[in-house]
Enzyme design. Structure first.
Site, PDB file in Angstrom:
ATOM      1  N   ARG A   1      42.638  26.051  36.794  1.00 49.07           N
ATOM      2  CA  ARG A   1      43.624  27.015  36.293  1.00 49.07           C
ATOM      3  C   ARG A   1      44.894  26.342  35.747  1.00 49.07           C
ATOM      4  O   ARG A   1      45.399  26.721  34.698  1.00 49.07           O
ATOM      5  CB  ARG A   1      43.972  28.015  37.407  1.00 49.07           C
TER       6      ARG A   1
ATOM      7  N   HIS B   1      47.416  48.634  32.788  1.00 48.99           N
ATOM      8  CA  HIS B   1      46.408  48.703  33.854  1.00 48.99           C
ATOM      9  C   HIS B   1      45.855  50.126  33.907  1.00 48.99           C
ATOM     10  O   HIS B   1      46.619  51.094  33.887  1.00 48.99           O
ATOM     11  CB  HIS B   1      47.046  48.322  35.193  1.00 48.99           C
TER      12      HIS B   1
HETATM   13  C1  GRF Z   1      41.912  48.497  29.374  1.00 42.81           C
HETATM   14  O1  GRF Z   1      41.365  49.534  30.129  1.00 42.81           O
HETATM   15  C2  GRF Z   1      43.134  47.945  30.031  1.00 42.81           C
HETATM   16  O2  GRF Z   1      43.858  48.898  30.747  1.00 42.81           O
HETATM   17  C3  GRF Z   1      42.566  46.932  30.984  1.00 42.81           C
HETATM   18  O3  GRF Z   1      41.491  46.347  30.295  1.00 42.81           O
HETATM   19  C4  GRF Z   1      41.001  47.281  29.339  1.00 42.81           C
HETATM   20  C5  GRF Z   1      41.052  46.587  28.020  1.00 42.81           C
HETATM   21  O4  GRF Z   1      40.485  47.367  27.005  1.00 42.81           O
HETATM   22  N1  GRF Z   1      43.578  45.987  31.414  1.00 42.81           N
HETATM   23  P1  GRF Z   1      40.621  46.907  25.489  1.00 42.81           P
HETATM   24  O5  GRF Z   1      40.108  45.479  25.410  1.00 42.81           O
HETATM   25  O6  GRF Z   1      42.065  47.000  25.111  1.00 42.81           O
HETATM   26  O7  GRF Z   1      39.752  47.849  24.733  1.00 42.81           O
END
Ligand code: GRF
Length: 226
Positions: free
Chosen positions: A72, A116
């Protein structure tokens, strides 16, 4: 009018997959509703479908494949060097599926945000929609927060809610939440770009100079980024 309003804010977006939130941000930029310049999109997976649209739009795309680094710290060093070469005023995590160390995050303190798919502080981490269903929640939603060393635990400032239907599966609920995500992120970024949003020294969110006690709720019928 202040300088922050007249000059587009340089932004770097980090993704891992589909990139639909990035697409919503690009849409808002192209209609002139979002005063930002996406300087680069960085993905940690070479096959991330979300890299295609920015590449076609002439935005710099970079792959920093975490599997090519011994650990990491080495991955994050490369990531940070690349991000910083674009001199972003804001780092946007849009479905970036790597945990970032507190040291990395501290470098971008107050200028890194994440979306999120739950009503934080409920259901941090993965499988949020299934967990909301299993817990019998009547509402689900999405949250935008500043990122701190605490995974999905940084100060939240904007949320949208959706009803959970009896017929919902994790997939149908995810779709309904995602529609709200696409409203939330351009708005949050616009507030930041306009200099309205900040993180204070105590780690509290300031909106228009006032401390937010709770995340703001975006009404279902409001226009998201005007
Ligand atoms: C979304 O649901 C976001 O909230 C989460 O990961 C997903 C990403 O979707 N963190 P995308 O790649 O933007 O379509």
């Amino acid at each position: 009018m202040t300088e922050a309003v007249t000059r587009p804010l340089p932004v770097v977006v980090l993704i891992s997959g589909r990139g639909s939130n990035l697409g919503a941000i690009m849409d808002a930029c192209s209609t002139g509703r979002l005063p930002v310049e996406i300087r680069a999109v960085i993905g940690n997976r070479p096959d991330a479908p979300g890299l295609q649209r920015p590449a076609l739009a002439g935005i710099r795309t970079v792959v920093i494949d975490h599997t090519c680094y011994p650990g990491r710290p080495a991955f994050e060093r490369a990531l940070q060097l690349t991000i910083d070469s674009f001199r972003p005023g804001l780092l946007v995590l849009a479905g970036f599926m790597r945990i970032l160390t507190p040291e990395f995050v501290a470098h971008y303190r107050g200028r890194i945000m994440n979306i999120h798919p739950s009503l934080l502080p409920e259901f941090p981490g993965l499988n949020t929609h299934q967990r909301a269903l299993d817990a019998g929640r009547e509402e689900a939603g999405a949250t935008i927060h500043f990122v701190t060393g605490d995974v999905d635990g940084g100060p939240a400032f904007l949320q949208a809610r959706v009803p959970v239907l009896d017929s919902d599966t994790a997939a149908t609920l995810a779709d309904r939440v995602l529609q709200q995500e696409h409203r939330l992120y351009p708005l949050a970024i616009r507030w930041f770009a306009e200099g309205r949003l900040a993180l204070d020294e105590d780690g509290r969110v300031l909106l228009d100079g006032r401390r937010l006690e709770h995340p703001l709720l975006l009404a279902a019928d409001s226009e998201a980024c005007t």
